[in-house]
Design an enzyme around this catalytic site. Structure first.
Site, PDB file in Angstrom:
ATOM      1  N   CYS A  21       0.812  -1.219   0.000  1.00  0.00           N
ATOM      2  CA  CYS A  21       0.000   0.000   0.000  1.00  0.00           C
ATOM      3  C   CYS A  21       0.846   1.271   0.000  1.00  0.00           C
ATOM      4  O   CYS A  21       1.909   1.317   0.608  1.00  0.00           O
ATOM      5  CB  CYS A  21      -0.879   0.033   1.237  1.00  0.00           C
ATOM      6  SG  CYS A  21      -1.902  -1.406   1.435  1.00  0.00           S
ATOM      7  N   ARG A  40       5.579  -0.424  -6.002  1.00  0.00           N
ATOM      8  CA  ARG A  40       5.502  -1.176  -4.751  1.00  0.00           C
ATOM      9  C   ARG A  40       4.512  -2.333  -4.825  1.00  0.00           C
ATOM     10  O   ARG A  40       4.540  -3.219  -3.984  1.00  0.00           O
ATOM     11  CB  ARG A  40       5.080  -0.237  -3.617  1.00  0.00           C
ATOM     12  CG  ARG A  40       6.100   0.834  -3.334  1.00  0.00           C
ATOM     13  CD  ARG A  40       5.498   1.959  -2.534  1.00  0.00           C
ATOM     14  NE  ARG A  40       5.103   1.522  -1.220  1.00  0.00           N
ATOM     15  CZ  ARG A  40       5.844   1.697  -0.128  1.00  0.00           C
ATOM     16  NH1 ARG A  40       6.989   2.297  -0.214  1.00  0.00           N
ATOM     17  NH2 ARG A  40       5.422   1.283   1.039  1.00  0.00           N
ATOM     18  N   TRP A  91      -2.869  -2.859  -1.424  1.00  0.00           N
ATOM     19  CA  TRP A  91      -2.451  -4.244  -1.612  1.00  0.00           C
ATOM     20  C   TRP A  91      -3.231  -5.026  -0.579  1.00  0.00           C
ATOM     21  O   TRP A  91      -2.999  -4.880   0.621  1.00  0.00           O
ATOM     22  CB  TRP A  91      -0.948  -4.336  -1.390  1.00  0.00           C
ATOM     23  CG  TRP A  91      -0.316  -5.628  -1.772  1.00  0.00           C
ATOM     24  CD1 TRP A  91       0.068  -6.014  -3.028  1.00  0.00           C
ATOM     25  CD2 TRP A  91       0.062  -6.699  -0.901  1.00  0.00           C
ATOM     26  NE1 TRP A  91       0.658  -7.263  -2.979  1.00  0.00           N
ATOM     27  CE2 TRP A  91       0.661  -7.708  -1.689  1.00  0.00           C
ATOM     28  CE3 TRP A  91      -0.049  -6.920   0.470  1.00  0.00           C
ATOM     29  CZ2 TRP A  91       1.148  -8.894  -1.175  1.00  0.00           C
ATOM     30  CZ3 TRP A  91       0.425  -8.112   0.998  1.00  0.00           C
ATOM     31  CH2 TRP A  91       1.014  -9.077   0.179  1.00  0.00           C
ATOM     32  N   ASN A  95      -2.359   2.518   5.627  1.00  0.00           N
ATOM     33  CA  ASN A  95      -1.428   1.405   5.409  1.00  0.00           C
ATOM     34  C   ASN A  95      -1.248   0.719   6.746  1.00  0.00           C
ATOM     35  O   ASN A  95      -1.083   1.391   7.763  1.00  0.00           O
ATOM     36  CB  ASN A  95      -0.051   1.905   4.958  1.00  0.00           C
ATOM     37  CG  ASN A  95      -0.069   2.488   3.576  1.00  0.00           C
ATOM     38  OD1 ASN A  95      -1.063   2.384   2.861  1.00  0.00           O
ATOM     39  ND2 ASN A  95       1.039   3.098   3.184  1.00  0.00           N
ATOM     40  N   GLY A  96      -1.209  -0.605   6.747  1.00  0.00           N
ATOM     41  CA  GLY A  96      -0.976  -1.333   7.992  1.00  0.00           C
ATOM     42  C   GLY A  96      -2.153  -2.239   8.308  1.00  0.00           C
ATOM     43  O   GLY A  96      -3.016  -2.477   7.450  1.00  0.00           O
ATOM     44  N   GLU A 106      18.671 -18.255  -4.189  1.00  0.00           N
ATOM     45  CA  GLU A 106      18.305 -17.023  -4.877  1.00  0.00           C
ATOM     46  C   GLU A 106      17.790 -17.339  -6.293  1.00  0.00           C
ATOM     47  O   GLU A 106      16.804 -16.769  -6.742  1.00  0.00           O
ATOM     48  CB  GLU A 106      19.509 -16.068  -4.921  1.00  0.00           C
ATOM     49  CG  GLU A 106      19.307 -14.778  -5.677  1.00  0.00           C
ATOM     50  CD  GLU A 106      18.217 -13.866  -5.103  1.00  0.00           C
ATOM     51  OE1 GLU A 106      17.631 -14.192  -4.047  1.00  0.00           O
ATOM     52  OE2 GLU A 106      17.929 -12.838  -5.734  1.00  0.00           O
ATOM     53  N   LYS A 142      14.042 -16.361  -7.469  1.00  0.00           N
ATOM     54  CA  LYS A 142      13.800 -15.498  -8.641  1.00  0.00           C
ATOM     55  C   LYS A 142      12.890 -16.215  -9.630  1.00  0.00           C
ATOM     56  O   LYS A 142      11.942 -15.644 -10.146  1.00  0.00           O
ATOM     57  CB  LYS A 142      15.109 -15.145  -9.378  1.00  0.00           C
ATOM     58  CG  LYS A 142      16.066 -14.212  -8.701  1.00  0.00           C
ATOM     59  CD  LYS A 142      15.609 -12.777  -8.638  1.00  0.00           C
ATOM     60  CE  LYS A 142      14.907 -12.512  -7.335  1.00  0.00           C
ATOM     61  NZ  LYS A 142      15.665 -11.855  -6.321  1.00  0.00           N
ATOM     62  N   GLU A 195       9.283 -16.562  -8.328  1.00  0.00           N
ATOM     63  CA  GLU A 195       8.599 -15.269  -8.200  1.00  0.00           C
ATOM     64  C   GLU A 195       8.047 -14.768  -9.528  1.00  0.00           C
ATOM     65  O   GLU A 195       6.940 -14.260  -9.578  1.00  0.00           O
ATOM     66  CB  GLU A 195       9.590 -14.196  -7.699  1.00  0.00           C
ATOM     67  CG  GLU A 195       9.754 -14.111  -6.205  1.00  0.00           C
ATOM     68  CD  GLU A 195      10.660 -12.956  -5.805  1.00  0.00           C
ATOM     69  OE1 GLU A 195      11.856 -12.984  -6.159  1.00  0.00           O
ATOM     70  OE2 GLU A 195      10.181 -12.028  -5.144  1.00  0.00           O
ATOM     71  N   HIS A 255      19.107 -37.341   0.553  1.00  0.00           N
ATOM     72  CA  HIS A 255      18.347 -37.577   1.785  1.00  0.00           C
ATOM     73  C   HIS A 255      16.851 -37.375   1.554  1.00  0.00           C
ATOM     74  O   HIS A 255      16.100 -37.173   2.505  1.00  0.00           O
ATOM     75  CB  HIS A 255      18.856 -36.656   2.902  1.00  0.00           C
ATOM     76  CG  HIS A 255      20.284 -36.930   3.270  1.00  0.00           C
ATOM     77  ND1 HIS A 255      20.676 -38.086   3.887  1.00  0.00           N
ATOM     78  CD2 HIS A 255      21.418 -36.223   3.054  1.00  0.00           C
ATOM     79  CE1 HIS A 255      21.989 -38.067   4.059  1.00  0.00           C
ATOM     80  NE2 HIS A 255      22.463 -36.948   3.555  1.00  0.00           N
ATOM     81  N   LYS A 273       6.610  -4.845  -3.715  1.00  0.00           N
ATOM     82  CA  LYS A 273       8.030  -4.515  -3.636  1.00  0.00           C
ATOM     83  C   LYS A 273       8.463  -4.317  -2.192  1.00  0.00           C
ATOM     84  O   LYS A 273       9.560  -4.689  -1.801  1.00  0.00           O
ATOM     85  CB  LYS A 273       8.290  -3.236  -4.453  1.00  0.00           C
ATOM     86  CG  LYS A 273       9.745  -2.789  -4.451  1.00  0.00           C
ATOM     87  CD  LYS A 273      10.626  -3.795  -5.172  1.00  0.00           C
ATOM     88  CE  LYS A 273      12.080  -3.417  -5.207  1.00  0.00           C
ATOM     89  NZ  LYS A 273      12.927  -4.583  -5.552  1.00  0.00           N
TER      90      LYS A 273
HETATM   91  O1  M6R Z   1      13.067  -4.492   0.952  1.00  0.00           O
HETATM   92  P1  M6R Z   1      13.633  -5.745   1.513  1.00  0.00           P
HETATM   93  O2  M6R Z   1      14.998  -6.065   0.996  1.00  0.00           O
HETATM   94  O3  M6R Z   1      13.603  -5.788   3.011  1.00  0.00           O
HETATM   95  O4  M6R Z   1      12.667  -6.896   1.002  1.00  0.00           O
HETATM   96  C1  M6R Z   1      12.764  -8.208   1.480  1.00  0.00           C
HETATM   97  C2  M6R Z   1      11.986  -9.160   0.607  1.00  0.00           C
HETATM   98  O5  M6R Z   1      10.623  -8.864   0.644  1.00  0.00           O
HETATM   99  C3  M6R Z   1      12.484  -9.136  -0.851  1.00  0.00           C
HETATM  100  O6  M6R Z   1      13.842  -9.438  -0.936  1.00  0.00           O
HETATM  101  C4  M6R Z   1      11.702 -10.145  -1.695  1.00  0.00           C
HETATM  102  O7  M6R Z   1      12.021 -11.460  -1.321  1.00  0.00           O
HETATM  103  C5  M6R Z   1      11.959  -9.894  -3.183  1.00  0.00           C
HETATM  104  N1  M6R Z   1      10.718 -10.006  -3.887  1.00  0.00           N
HETATM  105  C6  M6R Z   1      12.946 -10.840  -3.771  1.00  0.00           C
HETATM  106  O8  M6R Z   1      13.087 -10.729  -5.138  1.00  0.00           O
END
Ligand code: M6R
Length: 607
Positions: free
Chosen positions: A2, A27, A73, A99-100, A482, A486, A489, A505, A602
């Site tokens: 948000c 965001r 959001w 927001n929150g 990672e 990626k 996501e 295992h 974001k």
């Molecule tokens: O803004 P931040 O680095 O604290 O965000 C943490 C995670 O939300 C962020 O890294 C998220 O996993 C990304 N979408 C990864 O690509």
């Protein structure tokens, strides 16, 4: 996640609010809305979907000189026009954006319903609007009513409120969700993210948790929840205004992958000391003596920030020979952690606004620990809460997935590891080798980025598969995590990461010709172990794609992506690049919305 914007002044508010929401679009959101203050009324216009839908719903012109806006959001209640902000009281007298999360929304709602108040949405925010309206009846003072309502509220908020009878006045408050006031010439702005303010002013006031403010075009007044006034002078912010543009690239994700060589140069600029084979940091606020007093290092973060922290911990431990590990900030804060004064904590966050990471920082500080921030966004909540640490200077990252900030975080920890290692027992000659590798990194990354066609071919070959494994050992396991994050996501392919040693295992049971494995295979002490893992996978007819150092593998994998050797402390950054491209091109081949993946934001400013 948000976003909030607000404006009061002499100019038409609508275009300013829409431009502000545009700056916050990256965001992530699912609906948006504006409240525009007319003479004796407030117009609320809301729409589901992108800002273009809201733009279509707005009047062509509006004479309003004050208003508030929101991108939502969804947390409480599905994404819909009805649940979109701004919310109002049943009489339509005030408008609120929030927001929150209001944790005691059901209790407050039941209480208000008992007094005859009706509700029309599924949101917790509407309850807060109704509560403020209820409190307003006592004295018709919007600031006092908001303050009284908030003292009865449990949860997190960044809010902006307007009332039809308070022309040109906006009341705002913060608790766990950022609010920044922008001070202009006879006009005031507010936003949940400084990015929305910088096109208009660089003079800002960051509200602290538990503070409220009343702003008008020519004044601001800040107080706490006990109505005690706080004298606050504006500070100057130093961030670039970036108009959301992908430039010559098709997506922000791709643009930001390409920006990595420059981001790394900026991170290292002025921080390398060739003479003493060490690094410099301006903002750690710790003397060498204090640093030497720490016995352990603990890094905290969420998502990719956590993964970069785990690779950073391995680098620190390897170079500086001090125990270091990483933990999820969310898990950490809820397990009543033992905070030791001889442990140095780091909070890693690109946005500097991740709620769980901020809460972990507060938990450490409350218990007397020392915590430094590793943050990209200057002036963000975590940066300010820590008060010391390292900025990444990677430039704004707009795509939901982190790419350049991940690489920059790895490099930041290599610099810190070098700095600490040279204080402890790393020889100058070895320190110089690390510096040399760091200096060569931007060009090395550039050369890898230029091989994007190779990665594209491989990504397209495997884009139709439904699932994939990512494996590695040591820092290679972090890279596997990672790579998998990626890929899942942005392409929605189910991707799981495992330490290569764990495969037999359990996970090996799922290896078949339809399950490709991406293996990170650096030329290190574990190369022969990794070779055995690849053999085990291929015996089960699982396709293997190896991201390895030049000349280490030949026929052990179905596809081989070779990366030049750098130094064990910098190798992870080079090995990362093909993984980023594989996720990007696989997502593209599957027709996914690369920059704005479904369900993700974001900046995760709620728990
Ligand atoms: O803004 P931040 O680095 O604290 O965000 C943490 C995670 O939300 C962020 O890294 C998220 O996993 C990304 N979408 C990864 O690509």
């Amino acid at each position: 996640m948000c976003g909030i914007v607000g404006y009061t002044g002499a100019k038409p508010a609508m275009p300013i609010l829409m431009a502000g929401l545009g700056q916050l679009e990256y965001r992530g959101y699912d609906s948006a809305g504006l409240a525009l203050q007319r003479r004796k009324d407030i117009d609320i216009i809301r729409a589901c979907g992108r800002l273009s839908e809201l733009r279509d719903a707005l009047p062509k012109r509006s004479a309003a000189n004050a208003g508030i806006g929101h991108t939502r959001w969804a947390t409480h209640g599905e994404p819909s026009v009805n649940n979109a902000h701004p919310h109002s009281d049943a009489a339509g007298e005030l408008a609120l954006v929030h927001n929150g999360i209001i944790e005691n929304a059901s209790e407050l709602k039941a209480h208000l319903a008992g007094l005859g108040v009706s509700f029309h949405t599924d949101t917790d925010s509407e309850v807060l609007a109704a509560l403020i309206h209820h409190e307003y009846q006592a004295d018709q003072d919007l600031l006092a009513a908001t303050r009284r309502a908030l003292t009865r509220t449990v949860g997190t908020w960044g809010i902006a409120v307007m009332h039809k009878d308070h022309k040109g006045e906006i009341v705002t408050a913060r608790n766990g969700s950022p609010v920044i006031i922008g001070v202009g010439e006879h006009e005031m702005f507010l936003a949940s993210d400084a990015q929305a303010l910088v096109p208009y002013t660089r003079q800002v006031i960051y509200l602290e948790d538990g503070e409220l403010a009343r702003i008008t075009a020519r004044s601001y007044e800040v107080q706490d929840l006990h109505a005690t006034r706080t004298e606050r002078l504006p500070a100057t912010i130093d961030i670039e205004a970036t108009l959301a543009s992908t430039g010559e690239h098709a997506h922000f994700t791709l643009k930001e992958i390409y920006e990595q060589p420059d981001a790394l140069r900026r991170l290292m600029s002025g921080r390398l000391d060739e003479r003493f084979a060490t690094a410099h940091f301006g903002g750690l606020n710790l003397t060498p003596k204090e640093l030497l007093g720490f016995k352990r290092i603990k890094l905290l973060g969420c998502g990719s920030a956590l993964i970069s922290a785990s690779i950073g911990a391995a680098t620190i431990e390897r170079l500086a020979r001090i125990p270091a590990d990483a933990e999820s900030a969310a898990e950490f804060r809820y397990r009543n952690p033992i905070i030791e004064t001889d442990t140095l904590y780091f909070a890693v966050s690109q946005s500097g606004e991740t709620f769980d990471s901020l809460a972990a920082v507060q938990e450490i500080q409350r218990k007397g620990g020392t915590v430094l921030g590793v943050v990209n966004v200057v002036g963000s909540s975590i940066a300010r809460q820590c008060g010391a640490g390292m900025y990444l200077h990677a430039g704004p990252e707009v795509a939901v997935v982190s790419t350049k900030t991940f690489a920059s975080t790895l490099a930041a920890f290599t610099l810190f590891a070098l700095y600490l290692a040279r204080m402890r027992d790393l020889a100058p000659a070895e320190g110089s080798r690390v510096i040399e590798a760091l200096q060569g990194l931007p060009d090395l990354v550039q050369s890898l980025v230029e091989k994007h066609e190779t990665y594209k071919g491989i990504a397209e070959k495997y884009a139709d598969f439904d699932r994939a494994y990512f494996v590695g050992r040591g820092e290679g396991y972090g890279l596997a995590q990672e790579g998998a994050l990626k890929l899942k996501e942005i392409s929605y392919i189910h991707a799981e990461a495992y330490p290569a040693s764990e495969l037999k295992h359990g996970p090996l049971a799922l290896i078949d010709p339809q399950t490709p494995t991406f293996a990170v295979v650096p030329d290190d002490d574990l190369l022969s172990k990794n070779r055995s893992t690849l053999a085990e996978i291929r015996t089960r007819k699982g396709p293997v794609i190896a991201i390895c150092h030049e000349g280490t593998l030949s026929d052990e994998a179905d596809d081989i992506i070779e990366v030049p050797r750098s130094h064990p402390a910098t190798d992870p950054i080079a090995l990362l690049i093909p993984l980023q491209f594989i996720a990007y091109y696989a997502a593209l081949a599957r027709g996914c919305d690369v920059d704005k993946p479904r369900n993700l934001a974001k900046s995760v400013t709620v728990e």
